[in-house]
Design a protein around this motif. Structure first.
Motif: not given
Lengths: 218, 218
Positions: A183-187, B136-140, B144-145, B158-164
């Motif tokens: 959460s420090a990184i992503f909220g 945050v770059a890693a999430i991006e 993209v995928i 409805g996929i959430d990249p952060l959850s993934l």
DNA sequence: ATTCAAATGATCCGGTTAGTACATTTCACT
DNA sequence: AGTGAAATGTACTAACCGGATCATTTGAAT
């Protein structure tokens, strides 16, 4: 023999003293780690004194080891309340996963003790037979569900209960252990109640997917 | 200007000294935690002296914070080598998951630094903007995928990249972080190469199952 | 009421450890 | 070859902290 609460003059109460120390020790070790914890700090949060810590637990490591055991005992105790035998296999497994997820969330001190123990390569845990027995029992509970599911033809063959336990634990443990950095990184959004409910549902489904018979593709 | 290896008489080489200290610091902090690490021990494993540690890093906490950053940088650097854009979405995701799993295994010191930082509630990480940007770059990359997969109709909506990312990390991180306690309790079999390969394949499939369009049931 | 072991209080100590003071050397630029 | 700032070496210290010492009190059994 009065209750454990009030203490005038002073009355001997060895068991209460030990429990008092242990409870504080778990809290302190969980918060600060093994070398980060000060015996004096534990003592000061106790109704008793540092003298008693050494009297009952020998040294700091002894106290730590007992605190680790206490943390495991308390958590496994909570798990024992769960009765799954009357549910059909898929539901039993779903309930177990959801419960594990919630239970870990509710016991952050336990999670932190395990984290700390991992940092120390589990060398103190390895010395405690008590803990090993507790966990092996937890696996057996899972194995029973697997066998029932396979017997009824709703689970695929060749499920390894240990791998399955590993997967359930991975989700439930990580969710608590890595919350601060994550959460420090992503909220912190992912850790609020609504998102956690969604997440829990997702991992229940993921686990069910793992044990289900193959059917998908694309 | 001779190489960094030999040092006769003595030659000034500020950058090499700093890097030397940092490398040792990562190793020591990863092994022993923040309060478990001795500055003198770090110094002794260095080609330089304790004096230099304080000269360049101010105090123990300063060194720790820089070491944490160094660990993140090194690991993210390794990830950058991965090119997924030319692969179809499912394969790109599969490759990313398998890579992450392996990469975490190969960088136990990084994992341990993150564990330690979690024990400290990520308070030092929170102070470092560098690290946040990296992640945050890693999430991006993952997002993209996901978008490509959805555009091609092979991923569900409805996929959430952060959850993934959370799910991928949970598996890959836990596999390293909790190896000591897990194998102390259940034995080390799950962490030998053969079993790890199986496990990796399983979690690749689990993740693919999560993003796939619903089709199964029973 | 005596006795004696268990339980507790009060105080101290020696080693460890983060951090510092002071002196010296290197080196780039004149 | 001189100057000054950056870099490094050596030795020290003050505080902290785990653990010990010694004395005292409690309580159950005689």
């Amino acid at each position: 023999m009065n209750t454990t609460s009030e203490r005038r003059g002073w009355t001997q109460n060895p068991d209460a003293v030990k429990q008092d120390i242990l409870a504080v020790a778990v809290s302190e070790f969980a918060s600060n780690g093994l070398s980060g914890t000060r015996v004096d700090t534990i003592a000061s949060r106790t109704r008793t004194s540092k003298r008693m810590i050494y009297y009952y637990f020998g040294d700091k490591l002894g106290l730590y080891t007992r605190a680790l055991e206490a943390a495991y005992l308390k958590v496994r105790e909570g798990e024992a309340t769960l009765d799954l035998d009357h549910l059909p296999p898929r539901e039993a497994l779903a309930k177990l996963v959801a419960f594990t997820f919630d239970h870990h969330r509710e016991n952050p001190d336990f999670i932190r003790m395990v984290m700390i123990e991992n940092i120390h390569n589990a060398e103190h845990l390895a010395a405690s037979e008590v803990i090993r027995d507790l966990n092996v029992a937890a696996i057996e509970k899972l194995a029973v569900i697997c066998r029932r599911g396979q017997a009824q033809g709703v689970f695929r063959a060749g499920i390894d209960p240990l791998s399955l336990h590993w997967q359930i634990s991975a989700f439930s443990f990580f969710n608590v252990s890595n919350r601060p950095t994550f959460s420090a990184i992503f909220g912190a959004a992912l850790f609020e109640d609504a998102a956690q409910t969604t997440l829990r549902q997702q991992i229940v489904e993921a686990i069910l997917g793992i044990v289900s018979k193959p059917a998908t593709e694309g």
